[in-house]
Enzyme design. Structure first.
Site, PDB file in Angstrom:
ATOM      1  CB  ALA A  53      39.956  59.769  -5.738  1.00  0.00           C
TER       2      ALA A  53
ATOM      3  CE1 TYR B 216      34.529  38.688  -4.039  1.00  0.00           C
ATOM      4  CE2 TYR B 216      33.667  40.326  -5.552  1.00  0.00           C
ATOM      5  CZ  TYR B 216      34.711  39.543  -5.112  1.00  0.00           C
ATOM      6  OH  TYR B 216      35.929  39.624  -5.731  1.00  0.00           O
TER       7      TYR B 216
END
Length: 319
Positions: free
Chosen positions: A293, A55
């Protein structure tokens, strides 16, 4: 605050019910924003961080290792290495392709340097390397574990047959057994896991940490029309789910989310937690504002009726 921690498979690692994916670090999240995301996640009780040595090598100008580097700088600045469970992966870094023993050893050392730590809590074989005898790869991971450089072994993107072969070799040679499986799994991408990996995970007691848990933002309701994909960093990944059956999944998610007064992404993560062997879905937050969330998805307990409705509507997805 995030929910209670659970033991990861047969390991001695206790992790929170949401694993924070850090693939956005050094890509769509700069260093300052990444630090803010990490601070907010840990402040809410999260302790499980997922990265990979590759990454984000796919970004123009990057070389791989950017996410690990940012994580290492944050750990050094905050002094919280012992407060987190750190997972990373090997096999896809441009300089360390594959899983030959020398490659695994060199890649692990490079990850340890970037992360600024003397050990990795959970080390995944990221993608299978069929050019290297599996016995050699299993042995390379065991050498790292015996040296104290990794605490536990995980597998990602392995077929059920190759997972079984790893366990057979590990048992025969006395190597440590894998404790974790990281598959591509979500409401609109079920077949890969459920067709075989789920059975072997149950048989071997593997803790499952699904990646792309929100289907690259699709299950958060970000993409309802083709126009919504214009300019999106993950348009290519999320766009493949924008079909009649995909929209039906979104409609059901939306109905449940509105009734429960939560976000769609919260419901999507909560559904994953109802699935066999799933311990902690992996989700990424590009900004701190996206975190609440996701954290709520580690706490929300869906009713059997709502979980069944989502399972039924997503059954016909072609994936």
């Amino acid at each position: 605050m995030i929910g209670a921690r659970k033991v990861l498979g047969h390991s001695d690692l206790a992790v929170s019910g949401l694993c924070l994916g850090t693939n956005t670090f050094g890509w769509t999240s700069d260093r300052e924003t990444s630090f803010a995301v990490l601070d907010a996640y840990v402040a809410a009780g999260g302790n499980f961080l997922d990265t990979a040595d590759s990454y984000s090598a796919w970004v123009e100008g990057n070389r791989g290792g950017e996410s690990e580097t940012i994580l290492g700088e944050w750990l050094a600045t905050r002094g919280q290495r012992d407060d987190v469970v750190l997972a990373t992966k090997v096999s896809e870094h441009p300089e360390f392709k594959g899983l030959a023993p020398k490659t695994v050893a060199a890649a692990a050392e490079a990850s340890l340097r970037r992360l600024g730590t003397d050990h990795i809590d959970l080390y995944y074989a990221h993608f299978d390397d069929e050019q290297t005898p599996l016995e050699e790869t299993v042995g390379a991971f065991e050498e790292l574990r015996a040296a104290g450089k990794i605490r536990a072994v995980g597998l990602s993107n392995y077929t059920p047959e190759r997972i079984g072969a790893w366990f057979e070799i590990a048992r025969r040679t006395g190597a440590s057994l894998p404790v974790a499986l990281q598959p591509h799994y979500n409401l609109v991408h079920r077949r890969d896991f459920e067709a075989g990996r789920r059975a072997v995970a149950q048989q071997e007691g593997l803790a499952v940490m699904p990646y792309f848990a929100l289907a690259s933002g699709f299950l958060a309701g970000k993409y309802r029309r083709r126009e919504d994909l214009d300019g999106a960093a993950r348009a290519g990944m999320a766009g493949k789910y924008l079909s009649e059956s995909g929209v039906r999944v979104l409609d059901t998610l939306d109905e449940i989310a509105q009734r429960l007064e939560v976000e769609m992404s919260t419901v999507a993560l909560a559904w994953l937690r109802t699935r066999p062997q799933v311990l902690a879905p992996i989700a990424s937050a590009r900004t701190p504002g996206q975190l609440p969330a996701l954290l709520a998805g580690a706490q929300l307990e869906l009713s059997a009726q709502d979980a069944d409705a989502l399972t039924a509507v997503s059954h016909d997805m072609e994936n």
